[in-house]
Design a protein around this motif. Structure first.
Motif, mmCIF file in Angstrom:
data_model
loop_
_atom_site.group_PDB
_atom_site.id
_atom_site.type_symbol
_atom_site.label_atom_id
_atom_site.label_comp_id
_atom_site.label_asym_id
_atom_site.label_seq_id
_atom_site.Cartn_x
_atom_site.Cartn_y
_atom_site.Cartn_z
ATOM 1 N N VAL A 129 0.836 -1.160 0.113
ATOM 2 C CA VAL A 129 -0.038 -0.079 0.193
ATOM 3 C C VAL A 129 0.978 1.215 0.018
ATOM 4 O O VAL A 129 1.769 1.471 0.667
ATOM 5 N N GLU A 130 0.621 2.253 -1.025
ATOM 6 C CA GLU A 130 1.500 3.349 -1.136
ATOM 7 C C GLU A 130 0.681 4.619 -1.046
ATOM 8 O O GLU A 130 -0.465 4.457 -1.484
ATOM 9 N N ALA A 131 1.346 5.715 -0.703
ATOM 10 C CA ALA A 131 0.691 6.890 -0.540
ATOM 11 C C ALA A 131 1.616 7.710 -1.418
ATOM 12 O O ALA A 131 2.940 7.664 -1.551
ATOM 13 N N TYR A 132 1.161 8.729 -2.135
ATOM 14 C CA TYR A 132 2.040 9.804 -2.713
ATOM 15 C C TYR A 132 1.286 11.024 -3.213
ATOM 16 O O TYR A 132 -0.026 11.114 -3.162
ATOM 17 N N VAL A 133 2.201 11.994 -3.379
ATOM 18 C CA VAL A 133 1.613 13.554 -3.782
ATOM 19 C C VAL A 133 2.087 13.596 -5.069
ATOM 20 O O VAL A 133 3.044 13.720 -5.430
ATOM 21 N N LYS A 134 0.920 13.851 -6.087
ATOM 22 C CA LYS A 134 1.065 14.198 -7.505
ATOM 23 C C LYS A 134 0.843 15.670 -7.850
ATOM 24 O O LYS A 134 -0.104 16.054 -7.235
ATOM 25 N N GLN A 135 1.797 16.230 -8.646
ATOM 26 C CA GLN A 135 1.725 17.552 -8.882
ATOM 27 C C GLN A 135 1.082 17.647 -10.749
ATOM 28 O O GLN A 135 1.636 16.957 -11.507
ATOM 29 N N TYR A 136 0.197 18.392 -10.678
ATOM 30 C CA TYR A 136 -0.252 18.739 -11.946
ATOM 31 C C TYR A 136 -0.213 20.228 -12.559
ATOM 32 O O TYR A 136 -0.671 21.025 -11.715
ATOM 33 N N VAL A 137 0.367 20.477 -13.597
ATOM 34 C CA VAL A 137 0.519 21.735 -14.098
ATOM 35 C C VAL A 137 0.193 21.913 -15.743
ATOM 36 O O VAL A 137 0.513 20.965 -16.411
ATOM 37 N N SER A 138 -0.990 22.931 -15.863
ATOM 38 C CA SER A 138 -1.570 22.965 -17.164
ATOM 39 C C SER A 138 -1.734 24.269 -17.479
ATOM 40 O O SER A 138 -1.695 25.095 -16.687
ATOM 41 N N TRP A 139 -1.440 24.410 -18.846
ATOM 42 C CA TRP A 139 -1.592 25.842 -19.200
ATOM 43 C C TRP A 139 -2.158 25.712 -20.819
ATOM 44 O O TRP A 139 -2.011 25.125 -21.522
ATOM 45 N N ASN A 140 -2.545 26.916 -21.020
ATOM 46 C CA ASN A 140 -3.343 27.105 -22.384
ATOM 47 C C ASN A 140 -3.124 28.774 -22.923
ATOM 48 O O ASN A 140 -3.249 29.643 -21.997
ATOM 49 N N ALA A 141 -2.816 29.164 -24.145
ATOM 50 C CA ALA A 141 -2.428 30.245 -24.515
ATOM 51 C C ALA A 141 -2.588 30.105 -26.103
ATOM 52 O O ALA A 141 -2.299 29.240 -26.734
ATOM 53 N N GLY A 142 -3.250 30.982 -26.789
ATOM 54 C CA GLY A 142 -3.162 30.870 -28.484
ATOM 55 C C GLY A 142 -3.893 29.908 -29.003
ATOM 56 O O GLY A 142 -3.286 29.472 -30.002
ATOM 57 N N HIS A 144 -3.513 26.923 -27.799
ATOM 58 C CA HIS A 144 -2.780 25.589 -27.545
ATOM 59 C C HIS A 144 -2.770 25.254 -26.160
ATOM 60 O O HIS A 144 -2.972 26.325 -25.433
ATOM 61 N N SER A 145 -2.658 23.982 -25.699
ATOM 62 C CA SER A 145 -2.975 23.793 -24.277
ATOM 63 C C SER A 145 -1.875 22.575 -24.192
ATOM 64 O O SER A 145 -1.605 21.792 -25.092
ATOM 65 N N GLN A 146 -1.164 22.601 -22.971
ATOM 66 C CA GLN A 146 -0.257 21.493 -22.616
ATOM 67 C C GLN A 146 -0.131 21.309 -21.175
ATOM 68 O O GLN A 146 -0.826 22.229 -20.451
ATOM 69 N N HIS A 147 -0.005 20.130 -20.843
ATOM 70 C CA HIS A 147 0.206 19.632 -19.169
ATOM 71 C C HIS A 147 1.494 18.950 -18.792
ATOM 72 O O HIS A 147 1.819 18.313 -19.709
ATOM 73 N N THR A 148 1.780 18.901 -17.719
ATOM 74 C CA THR A 148 2.663 18.153 -17.352
ATOM 75 C C THR A 148 2.580 17.639 -15.891
ATOM 76 O O THR A 148 1.869 18.375 -14.936
ATOM 77 N N GLU A 149 2.827 16.236 -15.513
ATOM 78 C CA GLU A 149 2.498 15.873 -14.332
ATOM 79 C C GLU A 149 3.765 14.930 -13.495
ATOM 80 O O GLU A 149 4.346 14.198 -14.401
ATOM 81 N N HIS A 150 3.699 15.108 -12.384
ATOM 82 C CA HIS A 150 5.013 14.020 -11.849
ATOM 83 C C HIS A 150 4.786 13.756 -10.408
ATOM 84 O O HIS A 150 4.013 14.882 -9.595
ATOM 85 N N ILE A 209 7.060 17.512 1.512
ATOM 86 C CA ILE A 209 6.901 18.247 0.222
ATOM 87 C C ILE A 209 8.243 18.895 -0.140
ATOM 88 O O ILE A 209 8.864 19.599 0.727
ATOM 89 N N PRO A 210 8.905 18.475 -1.418
ATOM 90 C CA PRO A 210 10.013 18.984 -1.487
ATOM 91 C C PRO A 210 10.111 20.524 -1.701
ATOM 92 O O PRO A 210 9.200 21.147 -2.274
ATOM 93 N N HIS A 211 11.425 20.975 -1.719
ATOM 94 C CA HIS A 211 11.285 22.488 -1.933
ATOM 95 C C HIS A 211 11.229 23.112 -3.433
ATOM 96 O O HIS A 211 10.468 24.097 -3.787
ATOM 97 N N GLU A 212 11.416 22.031 -4.368
ATOM 98 C CA GLU A 212 11.072 22.401 -5.811
ATOM 99 C C GLU A 212 9.510 22.378 -6.368
ATOM 100 O O GLU A 212 9.141 22.500 -7.247
ATOM 101 N N ALA A 213 8.719 21.861 -5.220
ATOM 102 C CA ALA A 213 7.372 21.594 -5.651
ATOM 103 C C ALA A 213 6.730 23.250 -5.895
ATOM 104 O O ALA A 213 7.380 24.213 -5.180
ATOM 105 N N LYS A 214 5.828 23.388 -6.713
ATOM 106 C CA LYS A 214 5.243 24.348 -7.357
ATOM 107 C C LYS A 214 3.937 24.703 -6.174
ATOM 108 O O LYS A 214 3.261 23.979 -5.848
#
Length: 230
Positions: A129-142, A144-150, A209-214
């Motif tokens: 059994v595992e617990a994790y925190v996942k970060q999702y970043v999405s953006w759109n302009a012009g 176009h839209s993209q996203h990243t997750e990790h 939560i690591p320092h590099e988290a947004k």
């Protein structure tokens, strides 16, 4: 600033200003050639007269969002039961589990304590059994839209006897007991047992939560959110 004419010489103008408390933290993200940024700059401009052109300079600054309140917002997941089946139809029993997080509003370099309780009433063994925190970043302009997750952080809970698989005879005995007059009370007792496991913290982990988290943010063009999953 000033609109007065200035004679030749060196001048300095100390100043300060109050940033709005709703500003997001400076950030950037990239994915498959696309990128997004939240940037802040301080700009100074000198306005010239007649033939002398104006001159301006800017410098980028890093802005840190207002820290979250120190008051914790805990969250308790009521026990749920999942039927375990093989070949889509043959029952192998069920697994009941619950969980709790001591705080769902955390900042960088802070930790979330997660407690877990489980009762395996199936012939299937729980691998982990595992617990994790996942970060999702999405953006759109012009158009176009993209996203990243990790994953920002993940950790496994320790194995307990309650996670072990049961034999078919044990499953049959449990099914027989469920048919008697105490069936509903048995379910309530099971849920209370799971809740006790969770509240007593007999199986807990700490997710840092690591320092590099947004920082979480929801805007018209950029969205950053985080999810805790088990």
């Amino acid at each position: 600033g000033t609109n007065e004419a200035m004679s030749a010489g060196s001048y300095s103008y100390p100043y300060q200003f109050q940033l709005p408390d709703y500003l997001p933290t400076s950030m950037s993200a990239t994915d498959d050639g696309g990128e997004c940024h939240v940037k802040y700059k301080i700009k100074a401009e000198i306005k010239g007269k007649k033939s002398w052109r104006s001159k301006d300079e800017d410098v980028e600054i890093y802005v840190l969002a207002k820290p979250p309140s120190s008051e914790k917002i805990s969250y308790f997941v009521q026990p749920v039961t999942v039927d375990i089946k093989s070949c889509c139809c043959f029952s192998r029993g069920d697994i009941t589990f619950g969980a709790a997080a001591d705080d769902t509003r955390v900042g960088k370099n802070e930790s979330i304590k997660v407690d877990f309780g489980c009762k395996n009433k199936a012939t299937t063994e729980i691998k982990y059994v595992e617990a994790y925190v996942k970060q999702y970043v999405s953006w759109n302009a012009g158009g176009h839209s993209q996203h990243t997750e990790h994953h920002l952080v993940k950790q496994q809970f320790m194995d307990t006897d309650d996670m072990g698989a049961l034999t078919k005879d044990q499953i049959a005995q449990l099914s027989s007991n469920a048919e008697n007059q105490f069936a509903s009370r048995g379910i309530d007792d099971l849920f209370r047992e799971i809740k006790t496991m969770v509240t007593e913290g007999s199986n807990s982990i700490s997710l840092h939560i690591p320092h590099e988290a947004k920082s979480s943010y929801s805007g018209l063009l950029i969205n950053v959110h985080h999810v805790l999953k088990i």
